[in-house]
Scaffold this motif. Structure first.
Motif, mmCIF file in Angstrom:
data_model
loop_
_atom_site.group_PDB
_atom_site.id
_atom_site.type_symbol
_atom_site.label_atom_id
_atom_site.label_comp_id
_atom_site.label_asym_id
_atom_site.label_seq_id
_atom_site.Cartn_x
_atom_site.Cartn_y
_atom_site.Cartn_z
ATOM 1 N N LEU A 42 4.247 13.686 28.191
ATOM 2 C CA LEU A 42 4.209 15.085 28.621
ATOM 3 C C LEU A 42 3.684 16.034 27.556
ATOM 4 N N GLY A 43 3.880 15.671 26.303
ATOM 5 C CA GLY A 43 3.583 16.637 25.257
ATOM 6 C C GLY A 43 4.500 17.834 25.407
ATOM 7 N N PHE A 136 0.624 24.842 22.491
ATOM 8 C CA PHE A 136 -0.029 23.863 23.356
ATOM 9 C C PHE A 136 0.062 24.191 24.844
ATOM 10 N N GLN A 137 1.038 24.973 25.258
ATOM 11 C CA GLN A 137 1.149 25.285 26.678
ATOM 12 C C GLN A 137 0.063 26.245 27.147
ATOM 13 N N SER A 138 -0.673 26.828 26.216
ATOM 14 C CA SER A 138 -1.753 27.740 26.596
ATOM 15 C C SER A 138 -2.980 26.981 27.106
ATOM 16 N N THR A 139 -2.992 25.660 26.891
ATOM 17 C CA THR A 139 -4.110 24.846 27.369
ATOM 18 C C THR A 139 -3.724 24.186 28.691
ATOM 19 N N PRO A 140 -4.654 24.106 29.640
ATOM 20 C CA PRO A 140 -4.298 23.566 30.958
ATOM 21 C C PRO A 140 -4.018 22.073 30.961
ATOM 22 N N GLU A 141 -4.654 21.330 30.074
ATOM 23 C CA GLU A 141 -4.497 19.883 30.078
ATOM 24 C C GLU A 141 -3.829 19.388 28.796
ATOM 25 N N ILE A 142 -3.148 18.245 28.912
ATOM 26 C CA ILE A 142 -2.516 17.611 27.759
ATOM 27 C C ILE A 142 -3.587 16.919 26.928
ATOM 28 N N THR A 143 -3.562 17.151 25.626
ATOM 29 C CA THR A 143 -4.569 16.582 24.738
ATOM 30 C C THR A 143 -3.936 15.533 23.820
ATOM 31 N N ALA A 148 0.368 13.829 19.862
ATOM 32 C CA ALA A 148 0.700 13.468 18.483
ATOM 33 C C ALA A 148 1.717 14.445 17.903
ATOM 34 N N ALA A 149 1.529 15.735 18.180
ATOM 35 C CA ALA A 149 2.464 16.743 17.688
ATOM 36 C C ALA A 149 3.838 16.569 18.324
ATOM 37 N N ALA A 150 3.865 16.237 19.608
ATOM 38 C CA ALA A 150 5.134 16.036 20.300
ATOM 39 C C ALA A 150 5.876 14.827 19.746
ATOM 40 N N ARG A 151 5.141 13.743 19.485
ATOM 41 C CA ARG A 151 5.792 12.558 18.909
ATOM 42 C C ARG A 151 6.365 12.855 17.528
ATOM 43 N N ALA A 152 5.617 13.600 16.728
ATOM 44 C CA ALA A 152 6.118 13.982 15.409
ATOM 45 C C ALA A 152 7.330 14.888 15.541
#
Length: 209
Positions: A42-43, A136-143, A148-152
């Motif tokens: 999900l990020g 990151f929620q300002s972007t429409p798609e998960i990148t 990587a940031a979410a896992r960290a």
């Protein structure tokens, strides 16, 4: 709806069969990130859910049906009412006070600092846990960068025990606020119970009409 002439009306057919569970909630916040599995898929974007549509249009669908639905919804809201007023406002204010107190607590501040240091080591310069969802929620798609940031974030949350401390501290402040405002909160609780009882009675009356 039956009195309005739509005797076949049963429900709008739009409500999901089961209420959403905690897996639908966004796992990131001032407490860090909860859930390694969510972080890998999900990020910082919430899951996408759509309500099921009815298999067929409700009996009598059309302008008259829509007008009747709006009027019936209005009547139901007027009859049911809501426990608004000082009690509802107090609950909201106390909740915000508890969030502010938890964020300023020395234990949470120390854990957040440790979390930030861990994130820096992982290659992410951030001032606090809430900055990542906002970014990151300002972007429409998960990148891939978001994942990587979410896992960290999830890893550093676990290493610093930020979530464990944050929720424990928040609960402590909330218990204090509840004790200090016990009389007013008890009155609000009784108002909500009275509303629930009224709703139960109205549903029973509708079922016999």
């Amino acid at each position: 709806m039956h009195r309005a002439g739509f005797t076949a009306f049963d429900s709008d057919g739009l409500q999901p069969a089961q209420p959403p569970d905690n897996a639908t909630a966004l796992p990131a916040g001032p407490w860090g990130y909860l859930g390694t599995e969510a972080a890998t898929t999900l990020g910082f974007h919430p899951p996408k859910h759509t309500l099921p549509r009815p298999d067929a249009a409700p009996a009598g669908s059309g302008e008259a049906y829509d007008t009747a639905r709006v009027d019936c919804d209005r009547q139901a809201a007027e009859r049911l009412g809501s426990p608004q007023g000082p009690g509802t406002e107090l609950v909201g204010r106390l909740f915000q006070e508890s969030l502010k107190a938890a964020g300023q607590d020395a234990r949470v501040v120390a854990a957040t600092k440790e979390w930030a240091g861990c994130m820096t080591t992982a290659g992410f310069e951030v001032t606090g846990p809430e900055a990542l969802p906002q970014r990151f929620q300002s972007t429409p798609e998960i990148t891939p960068a978001e994942l990587a940031a979410a896992r960290a974030d999830a890893d550093c949350t676990a290493r610093s025990n930020l979530a464990g401390l944050w929720f424990a501290v928040l609960a402590g402040y909330q218990r204090q606020l509840i004790d200090r405002n016990a009389e007013a909160l008890t009155a609000q609780r009784e108002a909500v119970r009275a509303q629930d009882a009224k709703l139960t009675r109205l549903i029973a009356e509708a079922g016999t009409s």
